[in-house]
Write an enzyme that holds these catalytic residues in place. Structure first.
Site, PDB file in Angstrom:
ATOM      1  N   ASP A   1     -45.178  12.438 -29.326  1.00  0.00           N
ATOM      2  CA  ASP A   1     -46.630  12.405 -29.137  1.00  0.00           C
ATOM      3  C   ASP A   1     -47.273  13.591 -29.854  1.00  0.00           C
ATOM      4  O   ASP A   1     -46.609  14.610 -30.097  1.00  0.00           O
ATOM      5  CB  ASP A   1     -46.966  12.493 -27.641  1.00  0.00           C
ATOM      6  CG  ASP A   1     -46.448  11.296 -26.869  1.00  0.00           C
ATOM      7  OD1 ASP A   1     -46.238  10.236 -27.486  1.00  0.00           O
ATOM      8  OD2 ASP A   1     -46.256  11.437 -25.649  1.00  0.00           O
TER       9      ASP A   1
HETATM   10  N1  URA Z   1     -41.644  11.034 -24.084  1.00  0.00           N
HETATM   11  C1  URA Z   1     -42.975  11.206 -24.063  1.00  0.00           C
HETATM   12  O1  URA Z   1     -43.635  10.862 -23.093  1.00  0.00           O
HETATM   13  N2  URA Z   1     -43.556  11.758 -25.151  1.00  0.00           N
HETATM   14  C2  URA Z   1     -42.868  12.188 -26.221  1.00  0.00           C
HETATM   15  O2  URA Z   1     -43.452  12.712 -27.177  1.00  0.00           O
HETATM   16  C3  URA Z   1     -41.477  12.005 -26.230  1.00  0.00           C
HETATM   17  C4  URA Z   1     -40.886  11.429 -25.150  1.00  0.00           C
END
Ligand code: URA
Length: 229
Positions: A101
Site C-alpha cells: 500500500d
Molecule cells: N497488507 C496490507 O494490508 N498492506 C500492505 O501493504 C501489505 C500487506
C-alpha cells in the site's frame, strides 16, 4: 547512470564489494584506471573489470526500500510511482513482485523477469511475508490468539491461514503470513478489533530488506538472492 550502480547491476555484487573492486583498481572506464565511484557514465563508455567488458544483464532483479507516500505502480497516474525511484536506464519492462500500500514501507521487489515474479506472487507459492505492524490500540492475548489461528476477513468466506505472531511491544508485533490477500494485514487487524497505524515489510521468503538501504534506495539482488525464488 553512476559507475558504482552500473557495476553492481552488471555483476550482481553488493555495493560493498563494488567499492572494494574500485579501491583495488580492478575497474577501468575507457581504459582509464581508478575511476571515481560517482562517475556519471556516458553512452558508449566501456567499463571493464579485470579486463572483462561489463554490460547490464538481460533481466533485472532489484530490491527497493519503499518509503511511505509512493504507490506500488509502474504508472504514475495514481500518484508518485516507485519506478521514479529507479534510474531511467533500468526501468524498461520492470514490474513489481508483490505490491505494498502507499503508506506501507519496506521490502519491495522489482524485476523484468515475469516468471521469477510469478514464483513470488502466485497464490500457489508458499512464499511467506514478514511484517512489522504498529497498532492503534494495545494488543490483547485474545487478538494474538485469533491472528495465530486464522481470522475471517470482511466479505470473505474462508478464514486466513494460521499466522506466526511475535509480540514486540504493547502496540507492535511481527506477523508472518503465507498468503497475499488484498490489504491482508490491515484487514486481519481490523477483524480482531484493532487498527494498523504503521506497516513495514521486513522479509519475503528468505530474503530480508538490506539494512544498508535507506528509504527510497534500491540495489540489484545478488545471484544468490535471485536464486532464492
Ligand atoms: N497488507 C496490507 O494490508 N498492506 C500492505 O501493504 C501489505 C500487506
Amino acid at each position: 547512470m553512476r559507475l558504482d550502480f552500473f557495476i553492481a547491476h552488471a555483476t550482481g555484487l553488493s555495493r560493498r564489494e563494488v567499492r572494494i573492486l574500485l579501491a583495488r583498481g580492478e575497474i577501468t572506464v575507457n581504459d582509464e584506471l581508478r575511476p571515481k565511484a560517482n562517475l556519471q557514465l556516458q553512452p558508449g563508455q566501456a567499463v571493464r573489470c579485470r579486463g572483462t567488458l561489463l554490460s547490464l544483464p538481460g533481466q533485472r532483479y532489484l530490491m527497493l526500500h519503499k518509503p511511505a507516500g509512493v504507490v506500488s505502480s509502474t504508472s504514475d497516474r495514481d500518484g508518485t510511482s516507485v519506478l521514479q525511484l529507479i534510474p531511467a536506464e533500468l526501468r524498461r519492462d520492470l514490474h513489481i513482485a508483490g505490491r505494498l500500500d502507499a503508506d506501507t514501507t519496506g521490502l519491495l521487489l522489482l524485476s523484468s523477469d515475469g516468471q521469477w515474479s510469478h514464483r513470488i506472487t502466485s497464490p500457489k507459492s508458499s512464499c511467506s511475508k514478514v511484517y512489522r505492524v504498529t497498532t492503534a490500540r494495545p494488543l490483547t492475548g485474545e487478538m494474538i490468539g485469533q491472528l495465530r489461528s486464522g481470522v475471517l476477513l470482511r466479505g470473505e468466506e474462508r478464514p486466513t491461514l494460521p499466522a506466526q505472531v511475535e509480540q514486540l511491544d504493547d502496540c507492535c508485533l511481527r506477523l508472518t503470513i503465507d498468503e497475499g490477500r488484498y490489504h491482508q494485514v490491515k484487514r486481519m487487524l481490523a477483524a480482531v478489533g484493532n487498527h494498523v497505524e504503521a506497516l513495514h515489510r521486513e522479509r519475503i521468503g528468505l530474503l530480508a530488506l538490506d539494512p544498508a538501504l535507506a528509504p527510497g534506495e534500491h540495489r540489484a539482488l545478488t545471484a544468490e538472492e535471485t536464486a532464492l525464488f
